[in-house]
Write a protein that holds these residues in place. Structure first.
Motif, short mmCIF file in Angstrom:
data_model
loop_
_atom_site.label_atom_id
_atom_site.label_comp_id
_atom_site.label_asym_id
_atom_site.label_seq_id
_atom_site.Cartn_x
_atom_site.Cartn_y
_atom_site.Cartn_z
N ALA A 73 0.74 -1.17 0.09
CA ALA A 73 0.09 0.06 -0.06
C ALA A 73 0.90 1.12 0.19
O ALA A 73 0.69 2.18 -0.89
N GLY A 74 1.69 1.48 0.91
CA GLY A 74 2.69 2.81 1.05
C GLY A 74 3.50 2.86 -0.18
O GLY A 74 3.63 3.67 -0.74
N PRO A 75 4.27 1.77 -0.56
CA PRO A 75 5.11 1.92 -1.64
C PRO A 75 4.31 2.31 -2.92
O PRO A 75 5.03 2.91 -3.88
N PHE A 76 3.08 1.76 -2.95
CA PHE A 76 2.38 2.14 -4.33
C PHE A 76 2.02 3.53 -4.31
O PHE A 76 1.89 4.05 -5.24
N CYS A 77 1.70 3.98 -3.27
CA CYS A 77 1.38 5.64 -3.07
C CYS A 77 2.59 6.34 -3.40
O CYS A 77 2.46 7.03 -4.43
N THR A 78 3.79 5.84 -2.79
CA THR A 78 5.07 6.82 -3.32
C THR A 78 5.41 6.53 -4.54
O THR A 78 6.21 7.47 -5.30
N MET A 79 5.14 5.53 -5.29
CA MET A 79 5.42 5.10 -6.70
C MET A 79 4.54 6.04 -7.41
O MET A 79 5.11 6.45 -8.41
N LEU A 80 3.37 6.32 -7.28
CA LEU A 80 2.47 7.15 -8.18
C LEU A 80 3.07 8.48 -8.16
O LEU A 80 3.28 9.27 -9.25
N LEU A 81 3.75 8.97 -6.88
CA LEU A 81 4.47 10.45 -6.92
C LEU A 81 5.63 10.38 -7.79
O LEU A 81 6.03 11.03 -8.37
N ALA A 82 6.47 9.29 -7.49
CA ALA A 82 7.82 9.20 -8.22
C ALA A 82 7.38 9.14 -9.64
O ALA A 82 8.42 9.64 -10.38
N ASP A 83 6.44 8.35 -10.11
CA ASP A 83 6.26 8.19 -11.61
C ASP A 83 5.99 9.62 -12.23
O ASP A 83 6.45 9.94 -13.19
N GLN A 84 5.38 10.42 -11.40
CA GLN A 84 5.20 11.89 -11.80
C GLN A 84 6.49 12.83 -11.58
O GLN A 84 6.31 13.98 -11.87
N GLY A 85 7.45 12.41 -11.19
CA GLY A 85 8.76 13.00 -10.99
C GLY A 85 8.96 13.49 -9.66
O GLY A 85 10.33 14.40 -9.44
N VAL A 103 2.20 3.62 -16.65
CA VAL A 103 1.75 4.66 -15.86
C VAL A 103 0.63 5.15 -16.61
O VAL A 103 0.53 5.43 -17.79
N PRO A 104 -0.64 4.87 -15.93
CA PRO A 104 -1.82 5.17 -16.65
C PRO A 104 -2.25 6.60 -16.94
O PRO A 104 -2.81 6.63 -17.67
N LEU A 105 -1.69 7.46 -16.06
CA LEU A 105 -1.96 8.60 -16.14
C LEU A 105 -1.15 9.46 -17.57
O LEU A 105 -0.04 9.62 -17.24
N ARG A 106 -2.06 9.92 -18.23
CA ARG A 106 -1.57 10.57 -19.50
C ARG A 106 -1.59 12.04 -19.45
O ARG A 106 -2.73 12.38 -19.13
N MET A 107 -0.33 12.57 -19.84
CA MET A 107 -0.26 13.94 -19.80
C MET A 107 0.37 14.56 -21.18
O MET A 107 1.52 14.00 -21.51
N THR A 108 -0.03 15.63 -21.54
CA THR A 108 0.46 16.09 -22.83
C THR A 108 1.86 17.04 -22.72
O THR A 108 2.56 16.88 -23.51
N GLN A 127 4.38 14.31 -18.97
CA GLN A 127 4.08 12.91 -18.94
C GLN A 127 5.04 12.04 -17.78
O GLN A 127 6.30 12.07 -17.92
N GLY A 128 4.44 11.41 -16.78
CA GLY A 128 4.96 10.39 -16.02
C GLY A 128 5.47 9.21 -16.73
O GLY A 128 5.02 8.85 -17.69
#
Length: 395
Positions: free
Chosen positions: A21-33, A360-365, A368-369
């Motif tokens: 749970a915790g590592p998944f949360c911080t992974m989401l942040l890390a994926d976005q830089g 990374v499922p979140l797509r940004m123009t 991008q993460g």
């Protein structure tokens, strides 16, 4: 041209989390830089010893479990039970924006590293925690001292109570949503608190309970019970309020078909070669179809079970909400997954083969993460981190 930095570039996160749970949360942040610094005990995060492993990996530094949710992070090993380890951790906190932990309530307090203590060091600090039943600071649960894992959250939060083949046979959902859903909500909470800190200079305590998150995920059971007095139970592969909406057997597997809108029902009937069903007043509106659910499901199943998944796709794809039930092999071969870069290659220490992990499922123009680096070796970045925070090796 090198990629633009992620949207969270410059956000410094001190990550004390373990398991999923915790590592998944911080992974989401890390994926976005975000710069996520994983603080591990001297022996390392216990999940480093979890598999699966590559066939040629004799070192077994870590397995797929650790690789997947600890990508894009840096590692430093600290003994927080020692005075030196705590002092170094405090120096990290002084220069950070966020601390994330998922220990049981009171663990950080007993280490002398409570939220209140760390807030005195860094008033802008966002202190985020994820526990089974929350933290007493935000609402004292009678279960606050209970340990919890995914299966416990799924059981108590309501998802198992509406999942299963029959009303008396609840089932665990396959992926660890009792971990990943709270993790995603906590990442959102961290960013909301960081935004507030940017505006005001004021940090805060952010708390997610796994139980609460799964209850929120199962939001319809609350209004169903409140509005009707009904206690929702497992209903197999259907839906209590929409019809047809669920899984149907095909000749070579299963397909999902969803017709919450009446026009989709008419389109489905035309594709099945049964246009008269689309005009039948017994089935014209969704509520009518729910009232005659058995007839509707029987009619759709009689059609799908004579066709392969590919044939159903050819008939319905683009016309009616539809999807085949994929296994991992199907997903690896799907052109959508390739086009969206949802399977990412990473190197794996100890193996000559490239590992594949979820993308990374979140797509940004613009920002991008992405998966930039493999999971770290234990203490791999200690020297660089100490230098950046002005911490001597002896500190």
């Amino acid at each position: 041209m090198s990629p633009l930095p992620g949207a969270l570039a410059g956000l410094k996160v001190i990550d004390l989390t373990v398991m999923l749970a915790g590592p998944f949360c911080t992974m989401l942040l890390a994926d976005q830089g975000a710069d996520v610094i994983k603080v591990e005990p001297p022996e390392g995060d216990n999940t480093r010893r979890f598999g699966p492993y590559m066939a040629d990996d004799e070192q077994r530094i870590f397995g797929g479990y650790f690789q997947s949710v600890n990508r894009n992070k840096r590692s430093i090993a600290l003994d927080l039970k020692s005075a030196g380890g705590r002092a170094t951790f405090e120096r990290l906190v002084a220069g950070a924006d966020v601390v994330v932990e998922n220990f049981r309530a009171g663990v950080m307090d007993r280490l002398g590293l409570s939220y209140e203590h760390l807030r005195a060091i860094n008033p802008r600090l966002v202190y985020a925690c994820l526990r089974g039943f929350g933290d007493p600071r935000t609402g004292a649960s009678p279960y606050v001292d209970w340990p919890a894992y995914d299966v416990v959250a799924q059981a108590m939060g309501g998802v198992m109570g509406i999942t299963g083949p029959t009303p008396d046979q609840p089932l665990k959902v396959g992926p660890g949503i009792g971990d990943t859903v709270p993790a995603t909500m906590l990442a959102f909470g961290i960013l909301a608190a960081a935004r507030h800190a940017d505006r005001t200079g004021e940090g805060q305590f952010v708390d997610i309970a796994m139980y609460d998150s799964i209850l929120a995920l199962c939001e319809r059971i609350a209004f169903q019970h409140s509005y009707t007095g009904v206690v929702p139970h497992p209903e197999g592969n259907g839906h209590p309020l929409l019809c047809p909406f669920g899984l149907f057997r095909a000749a070579d597997g299963w397909v999902a078909i969803a017709c919450p809108q009446d026009r989709f029902w008419r389109d489905l009937c035309a594709a099945m070669g049964r246009p008269e069903l689309g005009q039948d007043p017994r089935y014209a509106l969704n509520n009518d179809r729910v009232a005659h659910k058995a007839d509707v499901i029987a009619a759709v199943t009689a059609w799908t079970e004579t066709l392969t998944k590919a044939q159903v796709s050819a008939a319905l794809g683009g016309e009616v909400p539809f999807g085949p039930v994929n296994d991992a092999a199907d997903i690896f071969a799907d052109p959508h997954v390739a086009a969206r870069e949802m399977l990412q290659p990473v190197e794996h220490p100890g193996s000559t083969h490239t590992a594949i992990i979820a993308g990374v499922p979140l797509r940004m123009t613009r920002t991008q993460g992405r998966v930039r680096s493999r999971a770290p070796l234990l203490d791999e970045h200690a020297d660089a981190i100490r230098a950046e925070f002005g911490i001597g090796v002896a500190d």
